[in-house]
Write an enzyme that holds these catalytic residues in place. Sequence first.
Site: not given
Lengths: 230, 257
Positions: B12, B131
Amino acid sequence: MNAKHIAIIDYGMGNLHSVASAVQHVAPDVKIDVTADPQRIADADHVIFPGVGAIRDCMAEILRLNLDKVVADVIAQGKPLLAICVGMQALMNRSEENDGVACLGHFDGEVKYFSDSEEFKVNANAQSTQSQEVQDHLKVPHMGWNQVNQSIDHPLWANIANDSRFYFVHSYYIEMQNAEKRAGECHYGLGFTSAISDKNVFAVQFHPEKSHKDGLQLLKNFVQWDGKVS
Amino acid sequence: MGLAKRIIPCLDVDKGRVVKGVQFVDIRDAGDPVEIAKKYNEQGADEITFLDITASHEDRDTTVHTVEKIASEVFIPLTVGGGIRELADIRKMLNAGADKVSINSAAVHNPAFVGEAAEKFGSQCIVVAIDAKRVSAPGETARWEIFTHDGRKPTGIDAVEWAVLMTNYGAGEILLTSMDRDGTKDGFDLGVTRAISDAVQVPVIASGGVGCLQHLVDGVKQGGADAVLAASIFHFGQYSIEEAKLHMRREGLEVRL
Protein backbone atom coordinates in the site's frame (compact mmCIF):
# COMPACT_ATOMS: atom_id res chain seq x y z
CA MET A 1 33.11 -5.04 -32.80
CA ASN A 2 29.75 -3.35 -32.72
CA ALA A 3 27.29 -4.14 -29.99
CA LYS A 4 24.78 -6.85 -30.81
CA HIS A 5 21.52 -5.44 -32.09
CA ILE A 6 18.18 -6.94 -31.01
CA ALA A 7 14.90 -5.87 -32.57
CA ILE A 8 11.63 -6.32 -30.68
CA ILE A 9 8.80 -6.25 -33.18
CA ASP A 10 6.27 -3.62 -32.14
CA TYR A 11 2.87 -3.85 -33.81
CA GLY A 12 1.04 -1.82 -31.22
CA MET A 13 -0.33 -4.76 -29.26
CA GLY A 14 0.54 -4.46 -25.63
CA ASN A 15 3.38 -3.21 -23.64
CA LEU A 16 6.86 -4.15 -24.78
CA HIS A 17 8.59 -2.35 -21.97
CA SER A 18 8.81 -5.58 -19.95
CA VAL A 19 10.46 -7.55 -22.73
CA ALA A 20 12.89 -4.76 -23.53
CA SER A 21 13.87 -4.13 -19.93
CA ALA A 22 14.32 -7.83 -19.16
CA VAL A 23 16.60 -8.26 -22.19
CA GLN A 24 18.53 -5.16 -21.26
CA HIS A 25 18.87 -6.48 -17.72
CA VAL A 26 20.53 -9.74 -18.84
CA ALA A 27 22.51 -8.13 -21.66
CA PRO A 28 23.43 -4.56 -20.72
CA ASP A 29 25.64 -4.15 -23.79
CA VAL A 30 23.15 -5.03 -26.51
CA LYS A 31 21.34 -2.38 -28.47
CA ILE A 32 17.58 -2.89 -28.24
CA ASP A 33 15.28 -1.52 -30.87
CA VAL A 34 11.52 -1.68 -30.30
CA THR A 35 10.23 -1.15 -33.82
CA ALA A 36 7.87 -2.01 -36.66
CA ASP A 37 10.29 -0.73 -39.30
CA PRO A 38 11.09 -3.63 -41.69
CA GLN A 39 14.55 -2.25 -42.41
CA ARG A 40 15.52 -1.98 -38.77
CA ILE A 41 14.20 -5.48 -38.09
CA ALA A 42 16.15 -6.75 -41.11
CA ASP A 43 19.30 -5.08 -39.77
CA ALA A 44 19.03 -6.71 -36.34
CA ASP A 45 21.14 -9.68 -35.27
CA HIS A 46 18.33 -11.22 -33.21
CA VAL A 47 14.59 -10.66 -33.37
CA ILE A 48 11.91 -11.02 -30.70
CA PHE A 49 8.28 -11.40 -31.78
CA PRO A 50 6.04 -10.78 -28.75
CA GLY A 51 2.31 -10.30 -28.55
CA VAL A 52 -0.59 -9.96 -26.17
CA GLY A 53 -4.31 -9.49 -26.66
CA ALA A 54 -6.78 -10.87 -29.14
CA ILE A 55 -5.36 -12.75 -32.15
CA ARG A 56 -7.73 -11.03 -34.60
CA ASP A 57 -6.35 -7.61 -33.67
CA CYS A 58 -2.78 -8.90 -33.62
CA MET A 59 -3.02 -10.51 -37.06
CA ALA A 60 -4.72 -7.42 -38.50
CA GLU A 61 -1.86 -5.21 -37.35
CA ILE A 62 0.81 -7.71 -38.44
CA LEU A 63 -0.66 -7.75 -41.96
CA ARG A 64 -1.30 -4.02 -42.09
CA LEU A 65 2.35 -3.32 -41.24
CA ASN A 66 3.59 -6.03 -43.66
CA LEU A 67 5.24 -7.79 -40.77
CA ASP A 68 4.21 -11.19 -42.13
CA LYS A 69 6.83 -10.73 -44.84
CA VAL A 70 9.37 -9.38 -42.34
CA VAL A 71 8.94 -12.39 -40.03
CA ALA A 72 9.16 -14.79 -42.97
CA ASP A 73 12.42 -13.13 -44.06
CA VAL A 74 13.91 -13.33 -40.57
CA ILE A 75 13.09 -17.03 -40.46
CA ALA A 76 14.46 -17.66 -43.96
CA GLN A 77 17.69 -15.79 -43.19
CA GLY A 78 18.46 -18.07 -40.26
CA LYS A 79 18.48 -15.20 -37.79
CA PRO A 80 17.64 -16.19 -34.19
CA LEU A 81 13.95 -15.49 -33.60
CA LEU A 82 12.17 -15.77 -30.27
CA ALA A 83 8.36 -15.67 -30.37
CA ILE A 84 6.48 -15.08 -27.11
CA CYS A 85 2.85 -15.85 -26.21
CA VAL A 86 0.57 -14.51 -28.96
CA GLY A 87 3.72 -14.11 -31.08
CA MET A 88 4.05 -17.90 -30.87
CA GLN A 89 0.37 -18.44 -31.62
CA ALA A 90 0.65 -16.16 -34.67
CA LEU A 91 3.23 -18.56 -36.16
CA MET A 92 0.68 -21.40 -36.30
CA ASN A 93 -1.75 -22.17 -39.13
CA ARG A 94 -4.89 -20.93 -37.50
CA SER A 95 -6.47 -19.85 -34.24
CA GLU A 96 -9.99 -20.61 -33.06
CA GLU A 97 -10.08 -17.28 -31.21
CA ASN A 98 -12.43 -14.56 -32.51
CA ASP A 99 -14.46 -17.09 -34.55
CA GLY A 100 -11.39 -18.37 -36.35
CA VAL A 101 -8.42 -16.37 -37.61
CA ALA A 102 -5.85 -17.43 -40.18
CA CYS A 103 -2.32 -17.08 -38.83
CA LEU A 104 1.11 -17.00 -40.45
CA GLY A 105 1.36 -20.76 -41.02
CA HIS A 106 5.01 -21.31 -40.17
CA PHE A 107 4.06 -24.30 -38.01
CA ASP A 108 1.39 -26.94 -38.52
CA GLY A 109 -1.06 -26.71 -35.69
CA GLU A 110 -4.02 -24.89 -34.30
CA VAL A 111 -4.62 -22.54 -31.41
CA LYS A 112 -7.57 -23.76 -29.36
CA TYR A 113 -9.70 -22.60 -26.42
CA PHE A 114 -9.16 -24.50 -23.17
CA SER A 115 -12.83 -24.45 -22.22
CA ASP A 116 -13.91 -25.97 -25.57
CA SER A 117 -11.79 -29.08 -25.08
CA GLU A 118 -13.68 -32.15 -23.84
CA GLU A 119 -10.54 -33.44 -22.16
CA PHE A 120 -10.09 -30.12 -20.37
CA LYS A 121 -13.71 -29.99 -19.24
CA VAL A 122 -13.56 -33.50 -17.80
CA ASN A 123 -10.27 -32.89 -16.00
CA ALA A 124 -11.16 -29.38 -14.93
CA ASN A 125 -14.14 -30.56 -12.94
CA ALA A 126 -12.95 -34.03 -11.94
CA GLN A 127 -10.09 -32.85 -9.77
CA SER A 128 -12.20 -31.96 -6.76
CA THR A 129 -13.29 -35.57 -6.34
CA GLN A 130 -9.78 -37.01 -6.32
CA SER A 131 -9.10 -36.31 -2.67
CA GLN A 132 -10.20 -34.01 0.04
CA GLU A 133 -7.45 -31.68 -1.12
CA VAL A 134 -9.82 -29.18 -2.56
CA GLN A 135 -8.57 -28.46 -6.02
CA ASP A 136 -11.46 -26.68 -7.59
CA HIS A 137 -12.50 -26.32 -11.18
CA LEU A 138 -9.60 -25.14 -13.30
CA LYS A 139 -9.85 -21.49 -14.19
CA VAL A 140 -9.47 -19.91 -17.60
CA PRO A 141 -7.24 -18.01 -18.32
CA HIS A 142 -4.45 -20.37 -17.36
CA MET A 143 -2.72 -17.77 -15.22
CA GLY A 144 0.34 -18.25 -13.07
CA TRP A 145 3.42 -20.41 -12.71
CA ASN A 146 3.37 -23.81 -14.32
CA GLN A 147 6.04 -26.41 -15.01
CA VAL A 148 7.55 -26.80 -18.44
CA ASN A 149 8.86 -30.21 -19.35
CA GLN A 150 11.75 -29.84 -21.79
CA SER A 151 11.08 -32.20 -24.70
CA ILE A 152 14.53 -31.74 -26.20
CA ASP A 153 17.98 -30.42 -25.39
CA HIS A 154 18.29 -26.94 -26.75
CA PRO A 155 20.68 -24.01 -26.29
CA LEU A 156 17.75 -21.94 -24.96
CA TRP A 157 17.19 -24.43 -22.14
CA ALA A 158 20.84 -24.14 -21.02
CA ASN A 159 21.20 -23.73 -17.26
CA ILE A 160 17.46 -24.13 -16.74
CA ALA A 161 16.40 -27.20 -14.76
CA ASN A 162 13.84 -29.45 -16.41
CA ASP A 163 10.29 -28.85 -15.13
CA SER A 164 11.11 -25.33 -13.99
CA ARG A 165 8.11 -23.04 -13.57
CA PHE A 166 7.39 -20.16 -15.93
CA TYR A 167 4.67 -17.52 -15.86
CA PHE A 168 1.73 -18.15 -18.18
CA VAL A 169 -1.33 -16.09 -18.95
CA HIS A 170 -3.49 -17.35 -21.81
CA SER A 171 -6.91 -18.81 -22.59
CA TYR A 172 -5.89 -20.48 -25.86
CA TYR A 173 -3.32 -23.26 -26.23
CA ILE A 174 -1.37 -24.72 -29.10
CA GLU A 175 -2.15 -28.14 -30.50
CA MET A 176 0.84 -29.14 -32.65
CA GLN A 177 0.63 -31.53 -35.58
CA ASN A 178 4.33 -32.18 -35.61
CA ALA A 179 5.68 -33.55 -32.34
CA GLU A 180 9.26 -33.32 -33.63
CA LYS A 181 9.18 -29.57 -33.32
CA ARG A 182 7.96 -29.61 -29.75
CA ALA A 183 10.58 -28.21 -27.37
CA GLY A 184 8.50 -28.01 -24.22
CA GLU A 185 5.27 -29.32 -22.84
CA CYS A 186 2.97 -28.12 -20.10
CA HIS A 187 -0.09 -29.59 -18.43
CA TYR A 188 -3.25 -27.76 -17.47
CA GLY A 189 -6.30 -29.98 -17.71
CA LEU A 190 -4.67 -31.28 -20.89
CA GLY A 191 -1.16 -31.49 -22.24
CA PHE A 192 -0.18 -28.70 -24.62
CA THR A 193 2.91 -27.49 -26.45
CA SER A 194 4.48 -24.68 -24.48
CA ALA A 195 7.66 -24.33 -26.55
CA ILE A 196 8.52 -24.97 -30.20
CA SER A 197 11.95 -25.31 -31.76
CA ASP A 198 12.64 -25.27 -35.47
CA LYS A 199 16.12 -24.37 -36.67
CA ASN A 200 16.61 -20.67 -35.86
CA VAL A 201 13.14 -20.23 -34.38
CA PHE A 202 12.24 -20.75 -30.74
CA ALA A 203 8.73 -19.99 -29.56
CA VAL A 204 7.29 -20.02 -26.05
CA GLN A 205 3.74 -19.74 -24.72
CA PHE A 206 4.90 -18.40 -21.35
CA HIS A 207 6.40 -15.00 -20.58
CA PRO A 208 10.17 -15.31 -19.99
CA GLU A 209 10.29 -11.57 -19.22
CA LYS A 210 8.01 -12.20 -16.22
CA SER A 211 9.43 -15.55 -15.13
CA HIS A 212 12.04 -14.46 -12.64
CA LYS A 213 15.45 -16.18 -12.78
CA ASP A 214 14.61 -18.96 -15.20
CA GLY A 215 12.90 -16.54 -17.58
CA LEU A 216 15.88 -14.20 -17.48
CA GLN A 217 18.18 -17.18 -18.08
CA LEU A 218 16.19 -18.10 -21.19
CA LEU A 219 16.49 -14.53 -22.51
CA LYS A 220 20.20 -14.57 -21.77
CA ASN A 221 20.51 -17.86 -23.65
CA PHE A 222 18.65 -16.30 -26.57
CA VAL A 223 20.95 -13.28 -26.73
CA GLN A 224 23.95 -15.65 -26.85
CA TRP A 225 22.39 -18.08 -29.32
CA ASP A 226 23.77 -18.35 -32.85
CA GLY A 227 20.49 -19.72 -34.18
CA LYS A 228 21.80 -23.23 -34.62
CA VAL A 229 20.53 -26.40 -33.01
CA SER A 230 23.37 -28.89 -32.72
CA MET B 1 2.54 -31.38 -11.60
CA GLY B 2 0.36 -28.42 -12.28
CA LEU B 3 -0.29 -24.77 -11.82
CA ALA B 4 1.13 -23.35 -8.59
CA LYS B 5 -0.99 -21.43 -6.10
CA ARG B 6 0.36 -17.90 -6.02
CA ILE B 7 1.47 -15.78 -3.08
CA ILE B 8 1.14 -12.07 -3.72
CA PRO B 9 2.54 -9.53 -1.27
CA CYS B 10 0.71 -6.22 -1.42
CA LEU B 11 2.31 -2.81 -1.07
CA ASP B 12 0.00 0.00 0.00
CA VAL B 13 1.76 3.10 -1.22
CA ASP B 14 1.05 6.69 -0.25
CA LYS B 15 3.05 9.53 -1.85
CA GLY B 16 5.69 7.08 -2.99
CA ARG B 17 6.16 5.37 0.39
CA VAL B 18 4.89 2.02 1.61
CA VAL B 19 2.51 2.53 4.49
CA LYS B 20 0.95 0.10 6.97
CA GLY B 21 4.47 -0.18 8.36
CA VAL B 22 7.28 -2.36 7.17
CA GLN B 23 10.12 -3.90 9.12
CA PHE B 24 12.94 -5.47 7.23
CA VAL B 25 16.01 -5.75 9.33
CA ASP B 26 18.37 -5.45 6.41
CA ILE B 27 16.66 -2.68 4.50
CA ARG B 28 17.81 0.72 5.56
CA ASP B 29 14.99 2.60 3.90
CA ALA B 30 12.08 0.51 5.08
CA GLY B 31 9.38 2.45 3.30
CA ASP B 32 10.87 2.45 -0.19
CA PRO B 33 8.52 0.43 -2.43
CA VAL B 34 11.29 -0.39 -4.91
CA GLU B 35 13.51 -1.90 -2.20
CA ILE B 36 10.60 -3.82 -0.74
CA ALA B 37 9.50 -5.14 -4.11
CA LYS B 38 13.06 -6.32 -4.80
CA LYS B 39 13.18 -8.05 -1.43
CA TYR B 40 9.93 -9.92 -2.07
CA ASN B 41 11.12 -10.81 -5.55
CA GLU B 42 14.25 -12.39 -4.09
CA GLN B 43 12.17 -14.28 -1.54
CA GLY B 44 10.17 -15.86 -4.36
CA ALA B 45 6.97 -13.81 -4.52
CA ASP B 46 4.87 -14.92 -7.49
CA GLU B 47 3.57 -11.44 -8.24
CA ILE B 48 3.51 -8.04 -6.62
CA THR B 49 0.45 -5.89 -6.13
CA PHE B 50 1.01 -2.18 -5.77
CA LEU B 51 -1.93 -0.29 -4.36
CA ASP B 52 -1.71 3.47 -4.76
CA ILE B 53 -3.66 5.00 -1.90
CA THR B 54 -2.47 8.52 -2.63
CA ALA B 55 -5.38 10.91 -2.48
CA SER B 56 -4.12 13.78 -4.60
CA HIS B 57 -3.77 13.80 -8.33
CA GLU B 58 -0.30 15.40 -8.34
CA ASP B 59 1.21 12.56 -6.40
CA ARG B 60 0.17 10.10 -9.07
CA ASP B 61 3.22 11.03 -11.11
CA THR B 62 5.28 9.67 -8.23
CA THR B 63 3.39 6.41 -8.60
CA VAL B 64 4.14 6.16 -12.31
CA HIS B 65 7.80 6.77 -11.59
CA THR B 66 7.85 4.15 -8.82
CA VAL B 67 6.13 1.58 -11.04
CA GLU B 68 8.74 2.24 -13.74
CA LYS B 69 11.55 1.65 -11.28
CA ILE B 70 10.03 -1.57 -9.93
CA ALA B 71 9.33 -2.89 -13.43
CA SER B 72 12.90 -2.31 -14.53
CA GLU B 73 14.31 -4.35 -11.64
CA VAL B 74 11.70 -6.96 -10.77
CA PHE B 75 10.88 -9.54 -13.43
CA ILE B 76 7.66 -11.02 -12.10
CA PRO B 77 4.12 -9.81 -12.80
CA LEU B 78 3.18 -6.47 -11.31
CA THR B 79 -0.40 -5.33 -10.69
CA VAL B 80 -1.14 -1.67 -10.01
CA GLY B 81 -4.37 -0.48 -8.46
CA GLY B 82 -5.81 2.66 -6.91
CA GLY B 83 -7.21 5.58 -8.83
CA ILE B 84 -7.73 3.73 -12.11
CA ARG B 85 -10.71 5.66 -13.50
CA GLU B 86 -10.26 5.96 -17.24
CA LEU B 87 -8.58 4.24 -20.15
CA ALA B 88 -5.77 6.81 -20.05
CA ASP B 89 -4.94 5.75 -16.48
CA ILE B 90 -4.63 2.14 -17.62
CA ARG B 91 -2.45 3.04 -20.57
CA LYS B 92 -0.19 5.11 -18.32
CA MET B 93 0.33 2.25 -15.85
CA LEU B 94 0.88 -0.38 -18.55
CA ASN B 95 3.38 1.89 -20.27
CA ALA B 96 5.14 2.36 -16.95
CA GLY B 97 5.62 -1.42 -16.80
CA ALA B 98 2.58 -2.75 -14.96
CA ASP B 99 1.28 -6.08 -16.29
CA LYS B 100 -2.21 -5.70 -14.89
CA VAL B 101 -4.30 -2.93 -13.44
CA SER B 102 -6.84 -3.34 -10.72
CA ILE B 103 -10.14 -1.46 -11.07
CA ASN B 104 -12.34 -0.94 -8.05
CA SER B 105 -14.74 1.98 -7.55
CA ALA B 106 -14.66 3.05 -11.20
CA ALA B 107 -16.27 -0.31 -12.00
CA VAL B 108 -19.02 0.30 -9.44
CA HIS B 109 -19.73 3.75 -10.90
CA ASN B 110 -19.69 2.46 -14.46
CA PRO B 111 -19.55 -1.31 -15.02
CA ALA B 112 -19.17 -0.82 -18.78
CA PHE B 113 -15.75 0.72 -18.09
CA VAL B 114 -14.45 -2.79 -17.36
CA GLY B 115 -15.77 -3.92 -20.73
CA GLU B 116 -14.08 -1.02 -22.51
CA ALA B 117 -10.83 -1.70 -20.68
CA ALA B 118 -10.86 -5.42 -21.50
CA GLU B 119 -11.71 -4.71 -25.13
CA LYS B 120 -8.91 -2.17 -25.42
CA PHE B 121 -6.11 -3.85 -23.45
CA GLY B 122 -7.20 -7.50 -23.18
CA SER B 123 -8.78 -9.35 -20.27
CA GLN B 124 -5.40 -10.66 -19.16
CA CYS B 125 -4.48 -7.27 -17.74
CA ILE B 126 -7.82 -6.28 -16.20
CA VAL B 127 -8.29 -7.22 -12.56
CA VAL B 128 -11.49 -6.16 -10.83
CA ALA B 129 -11.07 -5.52 -7.10
CA ILE B 130 -14.13 -6.26 -5.01
CA ASP B 131 -14.53 -5.04 -1.43
CA ALA B 132 -17.19 -7.25 0.10
CA LYS B 133 -18.91 -7.16 3.47
CA ARG B 134 -21.31 -9.65 4.97
CA VAL B 135 -24.83 -8.23 5.20
CA SER B 136 -26.80 -11.27 6.32
CA ALA B 137 -27.55 -11.77 9.99
CA PRO B 138 -26.11 -14.82 11.78
CA GLY B 139 -28.28 -17.83 11.01
CA GLU B 140 -29.52 -16.41 7.71
CA THR B 141 -28.25 -17.66 4.36
CA ALA B 142 -24.93 -15.87 3.95
CA ARG B 143 -24.98 -12.79 1.70
CA TRP B 144 -22.31 -10.27 0.94
CA GLU B 145 -22.52 -6.85 -0.68
CA ILE B 146 -20.09 -4.53 -2.37
CA PHE B 147 -18.91 -1.58 -0.31
CA THR B 148 -16.94 1.43 -1.47
CA HIS B 149 -14.99 4.16 0.36
CA ASP B 150 -12.94 1.72 2.42
CA GLY B 151 -15.94 -0.28 3.46
CA ARG B 152 -17.99 2.67 4.68
CA LYS B 153 -20.43 3.06 1.83
CA PRO B 154 -22.87 0.26 0.96
CA THR B 155 -23.96 -0.10 -2.64
CA GLY B 156 -26.69 -2.71 -2.30
CA ILE B 157 -24.94 -4.82 -4.95
CA ASP B 158 -24.66 -8.56 -4.25
CA ALA B 159 -20.97 -9.50 -4.24
CA VAL B 160 -21.31 -12.88 -5.99
CA GLU B 161 -23.58 -11.51 -8.73
CA TRP B 162 -21.20 -8.59 -9.13
CA ALA B 163 -18.19 -10.87 -9.58
CA VAL B 164 -20.02 -12.81 -12.29
CA LEU B 165 -21.09 -9.58 -14.00
CA MET B 166 -17.52 -8.26 -13.95
CA THR B 167 -16.15 -11.41 -15.59
CA ASN B 168 -18.91 -11.17 -18.19
CA TYR B 169 -17.63 -7.69 -18.96
CA GLY B 170 -14.18 -9.16 -19.45
CA ALA B 171 -12.37 -9.04 -16.11
CA GLY B 172 -9.54 -11.57 -16.29
CA GLU B 173 -9.13 -11.95 -12.54
CA ILE B 174 -10.95 -11.02 -9.32
CA LEU B 175 -9.16 -9.53 -6.31
CA LEU B 176 -11.56 -10.18 -3.45
CA THR B 177 -11.08 -8.34 -0.16
CA SER B 178 -13.26 -9.00 2.85
CA MET B 179 -13.86 -5.68 4.56
CA ASP B 180 -14.95 -7.57 7.68
CA ARG B 181 -11.59 -9.26 7.93
CA ASP B 182 -9.16 -6.69 6.52
CA GLY B 183 -6.65 -5.83 9.22
CA THR B 184 -8.08 -8.29 11.77
CA LYS B 185 -5.56 -11.14 11.33
CA ASP B 186 -8.49 -13.55 11.80
CA GLY B 187 -8.05 -15.15 8.37
CA PHE B 188 -9.90 -14.73 5.07
CA ASP B 189 -13.68 -14.71 4.94
CA LEU B 190 -13.77 -18.22 3.49
CA GLY B 191 -17.51 -18.11 2.80
CA VAL B 192 -17.40 -15.28 0.32
CA THR B 193 -14.14 -16.53 -1.15
CA ARG B 194 -15.69 -19.94 -1.81
CA ALA B 195 -18.93 -18.48 -3.14
CA ILE B 196 -17.18 -16.23 -5.67
CA SER B 197 -14.50 -18.74 -6.61
CA ASP B 198 -17.17 -21.32 -7.46
CA ALA B 199 -19.28 -18.78 -9.37
CA VAL B 200 -16.66 -17.43 -11.77
CA GLN B 201 -14.43 -18.93 -14.46
CA VAL B 202 -11.45 -16.65 -13.86
CA PRO B 203 -8.82 -16.85 -11.09
CA VAL B 204 -9.71 -15.36 -7.70
CA ILE B 205 -7.19 -13.74 -5.35
CA ALA B 206 -8.22 -13.89 -1.69
CA SER B 207 -7.35 -10.86 0.42
CA GLY B 208 -8.01 -9.43 3.86
CA GLY B 209 -7.34 -10.90 7.26
CA VAL B 210 -4.20 -13.04 6.98
CA GLY B 211 -2.60 -13.39 10.40
CA CYS B 212 -0.72 -16.67 10.11
CA LEU B 213 0.47 -19.11 7.45
CA GLN B 214 -2.39 -21.55 7.92
CA HIS B 215 -4.77 -18.80 6.79
CA LEU B 216 -3.08 -18.89 3.38
CA VAL B 217 -3.69 -22.63 3.14
CA ASP B 218 -7.31 -22.24 4.24
CA GLY B 219 -7.89 -19.60 1.59
CA VAL B 220 -6.91 -22.08 -1.10
CA LYS B 221 -8.33 -25.31 0.30
CA GLN B 222 -11.54 -24.04 1.83
CA GLY B 223 -11.99 -20.77 -0.02
CA GLY B 224 -11.01 -22.18 -3.42
CA ALA B 225 -8.71 -19.21 -4.11
CA ASP B 226 -6.15 -19.42 -6.91
CA ALA B 227 -3.87 -16.91 -5.23
CA VAL B 228 -3.53 -15.40 -1.77
CA LEU B 229 -2.61 -11.82 -1.01
CA ALA B 230 -1.17 -10.53 2.25
CA ALA B 231 0.62 -7.45 3.49
CA SER B 232 1.39 -7.19 7.16
CA ILE B 233 2.56 -10.76 7.88
CA PHE B 234 5.29 -10.15 5.32
CA HIS B 235 5.92 -6.46 5.98
CA PHE B 236 6.59 -6.92 9.68
CA GLY B 237 9.06 -9.69 8.96
CA GLN B 238 6.84 -12.17 10.79
CA TYR B 239 7.24 -14.59 7.88
CA SER B 240 9.16 -14.57 4.62
CA ILE B 241 7.49 -15.51 1.36
CA GLU B 242 9.62 -18.63 1.29
CA GLU B 243 8.43 -19.73 4.73
CA ALA B 244 4.86 -19.22 3.60
CA LYS B 245 5.46 -21.37 0.52
CA LEU B 246 7.15 -24.13 2.50
CA HIS B 247 4.15 -24.22 4.80
CA MET B 248 1.74 -24.39 1.88
CA ARG B 249 3.75 -27.20 0.34
CA ARG B 250 3.74 -29.16 3.61
CA GLU B 251 -0.02 -28.81 3.53
CA GLY B 252 -0.13 -30.42 0.11
CA LEU B 253 -0.44 -27.34 -2.11
CA GLU B 254 1.62 -26.78 -5.25
CA VAL B 255 3.84 -23.75 -4.99
CA ARG B 256 6.79 -22.36 -6.90
CA LEU B 257 9.91 -22.80 -4.80
